[in-house]
Design an enzyme around this catalytic site. Structure first.
Site, PDB file in Angstrom:
ATOM      1  CE  LYS A 190      -3.892  -2.143   2.341  1.00 59.22           C
ATOM      2  NZ  LYS A 190      -4.418  -2.567   3.640  1.00 59.22           N
TER       3      LYS A 190
ATOM      4  CD  GLN B 174      -3.798  -4.404   6.661  1.00 58.98           C
ATOM      5  OE1 GLN B 174      -3.804  -3.396   5.968  1.00 58.98           O
ATOM      6  NE2 GLN B 174      -4.269  -5.557   6.223  1.00 58.98           N
TER       7      GLN B 174
ATOM      8  CG  ASP C 236      -9.928   0.215   5.247  1.00 48.61           C
ATOM      9  OD1 ASP C 236      -9.802  -0.299   4.123  1.00 48.61           O
ATOM     10  OD2 ASP C 236      -9.166  -0.015   6.202  1.00 48.61           O
TER      11      ASP C 236
END
Ligand code: GUN
Length: 293
Positions: free
Chosen positions: A57, A101, A124
């Site tokens: 990422k 994460q 997200d």
């Protein structure tokens, strides 16, 4: 009997095109307004797969011309410390997107952490406000993997109206949001899962089959309606020959050949779309926060 020629949906190529257009947009934003979108990624613990994702990422963020911040915290980080970091990132004007994460270590309440993220920076799309916006059809930030799935579907099929879509899996990260997005595209949506009765039969009714169960090759060839479009979200590492391992999806890819009309491969299907959509969400968040259209 004439067999269907199964087309491969090349997610890697489509994602590369998307990233390129994002890169150009970011360059324009920097040149015209002096705005550089920034993405902060937070990793707690040493989970090997998560480390690979986070590294990837950060690399892609920089390649797209964005500002990348990485925070790696030890597995035993107390929850209040993580919450304090998220609040600090909420207040940081250089940060437009925040990603924590998952999975987080067991002693940390994931929902509490995710719901601390400013919903406008929640790239997200996991904050309860963004989940709610998606559920009622209001604009908001949408989870990356589901967004990538639907982009691949509209690219492959055009208008999805009236098609029967079956989503296998009911997670908050993929199953539920992808079902909401397909509903918004006027599909007739069924959410099935490991407890569903007659799973094979439900799948055989699908014009669009989205597999997001996390079980290697669980969806068999004869579960697929001839000509259906299959989106395989699974990424499962399994033993291979000579003591090696390989990645397989949730769909028995070889069995699907000659039955599915189109299918995403693993790797190279949905995976690259997730990161491309993360960059897209970061750009969207930056434009909204900065009032840049
Ligand atoms: N872990 C597995 N998939 C994801 C994702 O899409 N976002 C985050 N934050 N963690 C994940």
């Amino acid at each position: 009997m004439s067999q269907i020629e199964t087309k491969i949906i090349d997610g890697k190529a489509f994602a590369a095109g998307l990233v390129e257009s994002i890169r150009a947009d970011v360059a324009g934003l920097r040149a015209s307004r002096g705005i550089q979108p920034g993405l902060a990624v937070v990793l707690v613990g040493e989970d090997a797969a998560s480390q690979v994702y986070v590294r990837n990422k950060a690399k892609q963020t920089v390649l797209a011309g964005m500002h990348s911040l990485e925070f790696k915290l030890p597995a035993e980080t107390p929850e209040p410390e993580l919450i304090a970091l998220v609040k600090q990132l909420n207040a940081d004007p250089k940060v437009h997107g925040i990603l924590v994460q998952l999975p987080l270590p067991g002693h940390i309440d994931s929902s509490k952490v995710l719901d601390t993220i400013n919903p406008d920076k929640d790239v997200d799309g996991f904050h309860i406000i963004n989940a709610g916006r998606l559920a009622v059809g209001l604009p908001g930030l949408v989870p990356c993997t589901p967004l990538g799935c639907v982009m691949l579907l509209t690219e492959a099929l055009g208008d999805l109206s009236g098609l029967n879509a079956v989503v296998v899996g009911r997670s908050n990260i993929v199953g539920k949001p992808v079902a909401q997005l397909l509903l918004a595209q006027n599909c007739t949506v069924t959410i099935a899962h490991s407890r569903s009765r007659n799973l094979a039969e439900i799948c055989r009714g699908a014009d669009i089959l989205v597999a997001a169960v996390g079980r290697p090759e669980m969806i068999k060839g004869h579960w697929i309606k001839p000509g259906a479009t299959v989106i395989d979200v699974g990424i499962n590492r399994v033993p291979a020959a000579a003591g090696k391992t390989k990645l397989v999806g949730d769909v028995a890819f070889d069995e699907a050949q000659g039955i599915a009309g189109r299918i995403t491969p693993v790797p190279g299907g949905v995976g690259p779309m997730t990161i491309a959509c993360l960059l897209r969400n970061t750009l969207t968040a930056a434009k909204r926060i900065e009032g840049a259209g």
